[in-house]
Design an enzyme around this catalytic site. Structure first.
Site, PDB file in Angstrom:
ATOM      1  CG  HIS A 141    -160.002  80.585  37.873  1.00 53.31           C
ATOM      2  ND1 HIS A 141    -159.117  81.058  36.926  1.00 53.31           N
ATOM      3  CD2 HIS A 141    -159.291  79.694  38.631  1.00 53.31           C
ATOM      4  CE1 HIS A 141    -157.942  80.476  37.097  1.00 53.31           C
ATOM      5  NE2 HIS A 141    -158.017  79.644  38.129  1.00 53.31           N
ATOM      6  CD  GLU A 142    -159.861  77.779  41.806  1.00 56.50           C
ATOM      7  OE1 GLU A 142    -159.584  76.578  41.619  1.00 56.50           O
ATOM      8  OE2 GLU A 142    -159.000  78.671  41.776  1.00 56.50           O
ATOM      9  CG  HIS A 145    -158.843  74.854  37.469  1.00 59.09           C
ATOM     10  ND1 HIS A 145    -158.000  74.906  36.384  1.00 59.09           N
ATOM     11  CD2 HIS A 145    -158.503  75.912  38.267  1.00 59.09           C
ATOM     12  CE1 HIS A 145    -157.178  75.943  36.521  1.00 59.09           C
ATOM     13  NE2 HIS A 145    -157.474  76.570  37.643  1.00 59.09           N
TER      14      HIS A 145
END
Length: 301
Positions: A141-142, A145
């Protein structure tokens, strides 16, 4: 978005373009109003531009300093580095710096203006509470980004809010409220500037928060598709949200200013009108999306 194997998200791209267009239009109108009122906003624009540049080029250092995080070597955190190495290979992207923050708040964040100048940081509280599959989901998820350059986009998107906020402070603290009146003998020019600046700040704030919430959904989706394990990411979300309730309120409030960076908010706002000000979508919305991805992948709910 730079070329990686993270799933492309046209919805995120559209929302970024629309938000930037609306913010740009708002900026033009705002500056036009200031010029009409005879305001010399050069100093404010220069200060806001300087703040923007510092945020853009030093976001990784600022975030690590604020969260008491430190970059760790593969020797210090071999399992964490190994997991990020695997995700980088899957995503075909450069490896970010790896950091750990000494905090019991279970969370993670990624920052940096581009893939070559990025850092992924996890807290010691997160490492103690999740298993390997859940941690991989959070890291994916990170790293999404980073791949989508979300930090750079949100930094630029915040520029108008910074300008409007500064103009509001100028109007409040420089005595403009009682100086001069408009040509029709109406409200003082300073009061008009204050009202217009406050309105512009509110609109830009709501636009960037709406983009931030969708950005989190897009990162959930991209991370889940990269690992092909949406259920692990959903499990991490549930576990982290549940563990937040056990963290002392004082610690959560100290972490709350960094919610926009975090994987999960330290303190969640209540439903209703407060949801408009949230940096993250509700937990139920995130879990619903991940359940849908599981169904698409033929993995059940």
């Amino acid at each position: 978005m730079a070329q990686t194997r993270f799933a492309p998200d046209r919805g995120l791209t559209r929302r970024m373009v629309v938000t930037m267009f609306l913010l740009g239009l708002l900026y033009v109108v705002f500056v036009a109003v200031l010029i009409t009122l005879g305001v010399r906003a050069v100093v404010v624009l220069v200060i806001a531009g300087a703040i923007l540049l510092v945020q853009y080029f030093m976001s990784d250092r600022i975030a690590l300093f604020a969260m008491h995080g430190r970059v760790v070597s593969p020797q210090e955190a071999p399992e964490l580095h190994g997991m990020i190495d695997r995700l980088c290979a899957l995503a075909d992207m450069p490896k970010p710096r790896v950091a750990i923050a000494d905090s019991d708040v279970p969370n993670a964040f990624a920052t940096g203006r581009n893939q070559k100048n990025s850092v992924v940081c996890v807290t010691t509280g997160l490492l103690r509470r999740v298993d390997g599959g859940e941690l991989e989901g959070v890291l994916a998820h990170e790293m999404s980004h980073v791949a989508h350059r979300d930090v750079a986009v949100m930094t630029i998107a915040s520029f108008l809010g910074i300008v409007a906020g500064l103009m509001t402070r100028v109007a409040l603290y420089s005595g403009l409220g009682g100086r001069g009146r408009d040509d029709r003998g109406g409200l003082p020019i300073g009061l008009i500037i204050l009202l217009v600046s406050a309105l512009v700040y509110a609109v830009s704030f709501l636009l960037t928060r709406a983009l931030s919430r969708y950005r989190e959904l897009a990162a959930d989706r991209a991370g889940a598709l990269l690992t092909q394990r949406p259920s692990a990411l959903a499990s991490a979300l549930v576990k982290i949200s549940g563990e937040m309730a056990r963290i002392p309120t004082r610690d959560l409030r100290e972490a709350e200013p960094f919610n926009a960076f975090f994987f999960a908010p330290a303190l969640s706002g209540k439903a209703g009108l407060a949801a408009l000000f949230a940096t993250h979508p509700p937990l139920e919305r995130r879990l619903e999306q991940l359940s849908g991805i599981s169904a698409q992948l033929g993995q059940g709910g």
